[in-house]
Design a protein around this motif. Sequence first.
Motif, mmCIF file in Angstrom:
data_model
loop_
_atom_site.group_PDB
_atom_site.id
_atom_site.type_symbol
_atom_site.label_atom_id
_atom_site.label_comp_id
_atom_site.label_asym_id
_atom_site.label_seq_id
_atom_site.Cartn_x
_atom_site.Cartn_y
_atom_site.Cartn_z
ATOM 1 N N SER A 69 0.904 -1.097 -0.130
ATOM 2 C CA SER A 69 0.143 -0.227 0.102
ATOM 3 C C SER A 69 0.828 0.999 -0.427
ATOM 4 C CB SER A 69 -0.849 -0.170 1.347
ATOM 5 O OG SER A 69 -1.839 -0.906 1.083
ATOM 6 N N SER A 70 1.987 1.476 -0.706
ATOM 7 C CA SER A 70 2.600 2.356 -0.590
ATOM 8 C C SER A 70 2.746 2.849 -2.548
ATOM 9 C CB SER A 70 4.185 2.430 -0.287
ATOM 10 O OG SER A 70 5.088 1.217 -1.205
ATOM 11 N N THR A 71 3.564 3.911 -2.652
ATOM 12 C CA THR A 71 4.432 4.786 -3.883
ATOM 13 C C THR A 71 5.815 4.532 -4.064
ATOM 14 O OG1 THR A 71 3.959 6.726 -2.992
ATOM 15 C CG2 THR A 71 2.169 6.040 -4.347
ATOM 16 N N ALA A 72 6.752 4.328 -5.233
ATOM 17 C CA ALA A 72 7.412 4.435 -5.445
ATOM 18 C C ALA A 72 7.885 4.841 -6.693
ATOM 19 C CB ALA A 72 8.588 3.411 -4.227
ATOM 20 N N LYS A 73 9.313 5.413 -6.409
ATOM 21 C CA LYS A 73 9.942 5.280 -8.036
ATOM 22 C C LYS A 73 11.001 5.045 -8.503
ATOM 23 C CE LYS A 73 7.841 10.518 -7.641
ATOM 24 N NZ LYS A 73 6.712 10.177 -7.853
ATOM 25 N N PHE A 74 11.158 4.829 -9.648
ATOM 26 C CA PHE A 74 12.478 3.825 -10.314
ATOM 27 C C PHE A 74 12.986 4.238 -11.649
ATOM 28 C CE2 PHE A 74 14.113 0.579 -12.982
ATOM 29 C CZ PHE A 74 15.024 -0.335 -11.804
ATOM 30 N N ASP A 75 13.946 5.300 -11.800
ATOM 31 C CA ASP A 75 14.417 5.829 -13.110
ATOM 32 C C ASP A 75 14.880 5.180 -13.542
ATOM 33 O OD1 ASP A 75 14.111 8.606 -12.375
ATOM 34 O OD2 ASP A 75 15.003 9.008 -11.005
ATOM 35 N N TRP A 76 15.285 5.146 -14.963
ATOM 36 C CA TRP A 76 15.523 4.193 -16.289
ATOM 37 C C TRP A 76 15.031 4.998 -17.668
ATOM 38 C CZ3 TRP A 76 13.464 1.650 -20.671
ATOM 39 C CH2 TRP A 76 13.750 0.834 -21.508
ATOM 40 N N ALA A 77 16.732 4.607 -17.508
ATOM 41 C CA ALA A 77 17.404 4.933 -19.135
ATOM 42 C C ALA A 77 17.604 4.634 -20.332
ATOM 43 C CB ALA A 77 18.544 5.953 -19.797
ATOM 44 N N ALA A 78 15.906 4.527 -21.119
ATOM 45 C CA ALA A 78 16.348 3.379 -22.338
ATOM 46 C C ALA A 78 17.427 3.413 -23.265
ATOM 47 C CB ALA A 78 14.766 3.924 -23.512
ATOM 48 N N PRO A 79 17.365 2.090 -23.332
ATOM 49 C CA PRO A 79 18.949 2.358 -24.716
ATOM 50 C C PRO A 79 18.973 2.896 -25.889
ATOM 51 C CG PRO A 79 18.541 0.314 -23.157
ATOM 52 C CD PRO A 79 17.466 0.727 -22.956
ATOM 53 N N GLN A 80 19.857 2.888 -26.436
ATOM 54 C CA GLN A 80 20.113 3.504 -28.064
ATOM 55 C C GLN A 80 19.774 2.602 -29.072
ATOM 56 O OE1 GLN A 80 20.350 6.351 -28.189
ATOM 57 N NE2 GLN A 80 20.602 7.350 -26.963
ATOM 58 N N THR A 81 19.530 0.870 -28.244
ATOM 59 C CA THR A 81 19.451 -0.168 -28.914
ATOM 60 C C THR A 81 17.969 -0.992 -28.862
ATOM 61 O OG1 THR A 81 21.552 -1.077 -28.210
ATOM 62 C CG2 THR A 81 20.587 -2.629 -29.444
ATOM 63 N N PRO A 82 17.372 -1.195 -30.320
ATOM 64 C CA PRO A 82 15.569 -0.937 -30.289
ATOM 65 C C PRO A 82 14.984 -2.683 -29.314
ATOM 66 C CG PRO A 82 16.488 -0.273 -31.841
ATOM 67 C CD PRO A 82 17.620 -0.640 -31.648
ATOM 68 N N GLY A 83 14.771 -2.365 -28.934
ATOM 69 C CA GLY A 83 14.410 -4.179 -28.453
ATOM 70 C C GLY A 83 13.041 -3.987 -27.659
ATOM 71 N N ALA A 84 12.704 -5.044 -27.107
ATOM 72 C CA ALA A 84 11.584 -5.237 -25.463
ATOM 73 C C ALA A 84 12.451 -5.295 -24.544
ATOM 74 C CB ALA A 84 11.183 -6.181 -26.373
ATOM 75 N N TYR A 85 12.851 -4.646 -23.355
ATOM 76 C CA TYR A 85 13.350 -4.780 -22.345
ATOM 77 C C TYR A 85 11.885 -4.953 -21.223
ATOM 78 C CZ TYR A 85 16.801 -2.774 -25.111
ATOM 79 O OH TYR A 85 18.104 -2.601 -25.677
ATOM 80 N N LYS A 86 12.777 -6.063 -19.935
ATOM 81 C CA LYS A 86 11.529 -6.651 -19.095
ATOM 82 C C LYS A 86 12.118 -6.503 -18.186
ATOM 83 C CE LYS A 86 10.398 -10.285 -22.252
ATOM 84 N NZ LYS A 86 9.450 -9.760 -22.940
ATOM 85 N N PHE A 87 10.905 -5.918 -17.283
ATOM 86 C CA PHE A 87 10.984 -5.661 -15.844
ATOM 87 C C PHE A 87 9.967 -6.360 -15.022
ATOM 88 C CE2 PHE A 87 12.170 -1.538 -18.193
ATOM 89 C CZ PHE A 87 12.809 -1.422 -17.215
ATOM 90 N N ASP A 88 10.622 -7.032 -13.919
ATOM 91 C CA ASP A 88 9.204 -7.803 -12.970
ATOM 92 C C ASP A 88 9.478 -7.586 -11.543
ATOM 93 O OD1 ASP A 88 11.079 -9.618 -11.564
ATOM 94 O OD2 ASP A 88 11.782 -10.385 -13.646
ATOM 95 N N CYS A 89 8.708 -8.932 -11.248
ATOM 96 C CA CYS A 89 9.120 -8.541 -9.486
ATOM 97 C C CYS A 89 9.810 -9.761 -8.864
ATOM 98 C CB CYS A 89 7.623 -8.509 -8.976
ATOM 99 S SG CYS A 89 7.464 -9.086 -7.317
ATOM 100 N N ALA A 90 10.852 -9.964 -8.353
ATOM 101 C CA ALA A 90 11.541 -10.657 -7.730
ATOM 102 C C ALA A 90 10.832 -11.389 -6.825
ATOM 103 C CB ALA A 90 13.246 -9.831 -7.223
ATOM 104 N N ILE A 91 9.475 -10.934 -6.444
ATOM 105 C CA ILE A 91 8.220 -11.848 -5.728
ATOM 106 C C ILE A 91 7.704 -13.118 -6.487
ATOM 107 C CG2 ILE A 91 7.680 -12.623 -3.672
ATOM 108 C CD1 ILE A 91 8.597 -10.053 -3.370
ATOM 109 N N HIS A 92 7.510 -12.348 -6.976
ATOM 110 C CA HIS A 92 5.749 -12.857 -8.286
ATOM 111 C C HIS A 92 6.506 -13.123 -9.805
ATOM 112 C CE1 HIS A 92 4.448 -10.646 -5.043
ATOM 113 N NE2 HIS A 92 3.826 -12.208 -4.439
ATOM 114 N N PRO A 93 6.453 -13.865 -9.881
ATOM 115 C CA PRO A 93 6.715 -14.348 -10.852
ATOM 116 C C PRO A 93 5.746 -13.842 -12.303
ATOM 117 C CG PRO A 93 6.333 -16.763 -10.597
ATOM 118 C CD PRO A 93 7.085 -15.159 -9.051
ATOM 119 N N GLY A 94 4.535 -13.564 -11.842
ATOM 120 C CA GLY A 94 4.056 -13.297 -13.039
ATOM 121 C C GLY A 94 4.008 -12.019 -13.489
ATOM 122 N N MET A 95 4.553 -11.087 -12.214
ATOM 123 C CA MET A 95 3.999 -9.742 -12.583
ATOM 124 C C MET A 95 5.308 -9.562 -13.630
ATOM 125 S SD MET A 95 3.584 -8.535 -8.775
ATOM 126 C CE MET A 95 3.129 -7.287 -9.412
#
Length: 102
Positions: A69-95
Amino acid sequence: APTPTPTPAAAAAAARSVALVAKEDVFVPDAVTAKLGEKLQFALDNKDSYLHLFQETGSKRDPLVLQASSTAKFDWAAPQTPGAYKFDCAIHPGMHVTVTVK
């Protein structure tokens, strides 16, 4: 007359905020598009009553601890290489979130 100090456009560009909601073990939305080199700031809102660990899949960077029940921010810079970059939850593999960089 004073000489104006040039400001590099890339340094002056603010990160684009991308709202992500974590609820019932899914991230919404689960797909985002970014431009090459674009700076993103994920604004995460955890609606669950337990924590999540938001991370770039396969990254050596420490995951963001998203408390229940909280909020947070995560900064990320997209690479200069086109493609699909994945993010997930380290605890819940379906996220997961896929950022398509083009």
